[in-house]
Design a protein around this motif. Structure first.
Motif, PDB file in Angstrom:
ATOM      1  N   ARG A 197       0.816  -1.218   0.000  1.00  0.00           N
ATOM      2  CA  ARG A 197       0.000   0.000   0.000  1.00  0.00           C
ATOM      3  C   ARG A 197       0.852   1.271   0.000  1.00  0.00           C
ATOM      4  N   LYS A 198       1.882   1.305   0.841  1.00  0.00           N
ATOM      5  CA  LYS A 198       2.728   2.497   0.925  1.00  0.00           C
ATOM      6  C   LYS A 198       3.433   2.771  -0.406  1.00  0.00           C
ATOM      7  N   ALA A 199       3.976   1.711  -1.018  1.00  0.00           N
ATOM      8  CA  ALA A 199       4.681   1.866  -2.293  1.00  0.00           C
ATOM      9  C   ALA A 199       3.734   2.323  -3.396  1.00  0.00           C
ATOM     10  N   VAL A 200       2.510   1.796  -3.390  1.00  0.00           N
ATOM     11  CA  VAL A 200       1.519   2.219  -4.384  1.00  0.00           C
ATOM     12  C   VAL A 200       1.194   3.695  -4.191  1.00  0.00           C
ATOM     13  N   ALA A 201       1.046   4.112  -2.937  1.00  0.00           N
ATOM     14  CA  ALA A 201       0.747   5.521  -2.638  1.00  0.00           C
ATOM     15  C   ALA A 201       1.847   6.436  -3.157  1.00  0.00           C
ATOM     16  N   GLU A 202       3.099   6.043  -2.929  1.00  0.00           N
ATOM     17  CA  GLU A 202       4.229   6.858  -3.393  1.00  0.00           C
ATOM     18  C   GLU A 202       4.290   6.894  -4.918  1.00  0.00           C
ATOM     19  N   ARG A 203       4.016   5.763  -5.540  1.00  0.00           N
ATOM     20  CA  ARG A 203       4.100   5.699  -7.008  1.00  0.00           C
ATOM     21  C   ARG A 203       3.018   6.530  -7.672  1.00  0.00           C
ATOM     22  N   LEU A 204       1.785   6.478  -7.126  1.00  0.00           N
ATOM     23  CA  LEU A 204       0.645   7.139  -7.756  1.00  0.00           C
ATOM     24  C   LEU A 204       0.357   8.519  -7.149  1.00  0.00           C
ATOM     25  N   TYR A 205       1.212   8.945  -6.209  1.00  0.00           N
ATOM     26  CA  TYR A 205       1.041  10.254  -5.562  1.00  0.00           C
ATOM     27  C   TYR A 205      -0.332  10.373  -4.903  1.00  0.00           C
ATOM     28  N   LEU A 206      -0.666   9.319  -4.150  1.00  0.00           N
ATOM     29  CA  LEU A 206      -1.926   9.278  -3.420  1.00  0.00           C
ATOM     30  C   LEU A 206      -1.638   9.056  -1.940  1.00  0.00           C
ATOM     31  N   SER A 207      -2.622   9.330  -1.109  1.00  0.00           N
ATOM     32  CA  SER A 207      -2.458   9.046   0.312  1.00  0.00           C
ATOM     33  C   SER A 207      -2.663   7.556   0.546  1.00  0.00           C
ATOM     34  N   PRO A 208      -2.013   6.986   1.578  1.00  0.00           N
ATOM     35  CA  PRO A 208      -2.223   5.568   1.889  1.00  0.00           C
ATOM     36  C   PRO A 208      -3.698   5.235   2.119  1.00  0.00           C
ATOM     37  N   HIS A 209      -4.436   6.177   2.701  1.00  0.00           N
ATOM     38  CA  HIS A 209      -5.868   5.940   2.934  1.00  0.00           C
ATOM     39  C   HIS A 209      -6.621   5.798   1.607  1.00  0.00           C
ATOM     40  N   THR A 210      -6.277   6.660   0.643  1.00  0.00           N
ATOM     41  CA  THR A 210      -6.931   6.586  -0.668  1.00  0.00           C
ATOM     42  C   THR A 210      -6.590   5.277  -1.372  1.00  0.00           C
ATOM     43  N   VAL A 211      -5.327   4.874  -1.264  1.00  0.00           N
ATOM     44  CA  VAL A 211      -4.910   3.616  -1.877  1.00  0.00           C
ATOM     45  C   VAL A 211      -5.648   2.450  -1.235  1.00  0.00           C
ATOM     46  N   ARG A 212      -5.791   2.490   0.082  1.00  0.00           N
ATOM     47  CA  ARG A 212      -6.525   1.433   0.788  1.00  0.00           C
ATOM     48  C   ARG A 212      -7.958   1.330   0.259  1.00  0.00           C
ATOM     49  N   THR A 213      -8.581   2.469   0.034  1.00  0.00           N
ATOM     50  CA  THR A 213      -9.944   2.480  -0.506  1.00  0.00           C
ATOM     51  C   THR A 213      -9.979   1.876  -1.907  1.00  0.00           C
TER      52      THR A 213
END
Length: 249
Positions: A197-213
């Protein structure tokens, strides 16, 4: 006389060497043996570098699980759901990718429509039971070099049924993946690449909460309950991993 170069790949050394010796009696056959998938790949690379490529690989369907991990490239997160005895089929796939000019024939202890279908999908040109005669095996070897595909007649109906079922499952997987939004599809590709989740957030410039959703939405739309299951379904649908170049995980 043009000689056929054959490589026998079997982790039972006595069987591999005995089969190699039997095939070598044929005037038009030149044969070597390898005891594992990695050894076979090294042998293929050396032969290609020397300009003496092999024509056909005879691969044991039951190469060990360790071979499967070494031969699969790139690593497939869905492999954990595959049977451990799939090592030989994983090697078939690797050979098709790295040495597409080489034909592969799978040697099996028993006829199994599901595994035979998987072997064909991986790129094998033939399936031969180990209890078959040497003349039958030679017939298959020469046939696959003519572009033929060889299966025991008793397997044909079962293999066709398995291939049809696989295509049906793939179509359903594709339909589910198409229900994702573009952003969810991006997230799924990151999941296929093995990003957390954290790596996806960094890659897509999103918050971890948004990625979790997004991840929860992906699982819900695909009708699965785990990341591994989502990745397996994505693979069936032909979804590749996100390009991880220049990305730190």
């Amino acid at each position: 006389m043009q000689r056929i170069r054959v490589l026998v790949v079997d982790d039972h050394r006595i069987f591999a060497e005995s089969l190699a010796a039997a095939l070598a009696v044929e005037q038009d056959v030149e044969v070597a043996a390898a005891g594992s998938g990695p050894a076979a790949l090294r042998t293929l690379e050396r032969a290609a570098a020397d300009g003496r490529r092999f024509d056909v690989l005879l691969i044991d369907a039951d190469l060990g699980a360790a071979v499967s991990a070494a031969a699969a490239s790139p690593p497939d997160p869905a492999a954990a759901e595959a049977p451990a005895a799939a090592g030989g089929i994983a090697l078939v796939s690797r050979v098709r990718t790295d040495h597409p000019e080489v034909r592969t024939v799978v040697l099996a202890e028993r006829d199994d429509p599901r595994r035979a279908a998987a072997a064909l999908q991986a790129g094998a040109s033939g399936w031969v039971a180990k209890e078959s005669s040497l003349s039958r095996l030679l017939h298959v070897v020469r046939g696959v070099l003519r572009g033929e595909t060889h299966l025991p007649p008793a397997l044909l109906t079962g293999v066709l049924r398995e291939l049809t079922a696989t295509r049906r499952h793939r179509t359903e997987s594709e339909r589910l993946v198409e229900s994702l939004t573009p952003r969810e599809h991006e997230v799924l590709r990151c999941m296929v690449a093995g990003l957390g989740r954290k790596a996806v957030a960094e890659r897509l410039y999103l918050s971890p909460h948004t990625v979790r959703t997004h991840m929860q939405n992906v699982l819900s739309k695909l009708g699965v309950h785990s990341t591994l299951a989502a990745v397996a379904l994505a693979r069936k649908a032909g979804v590749g991993p996100a390009d991880l170049e220049h990305v730190t995980t």
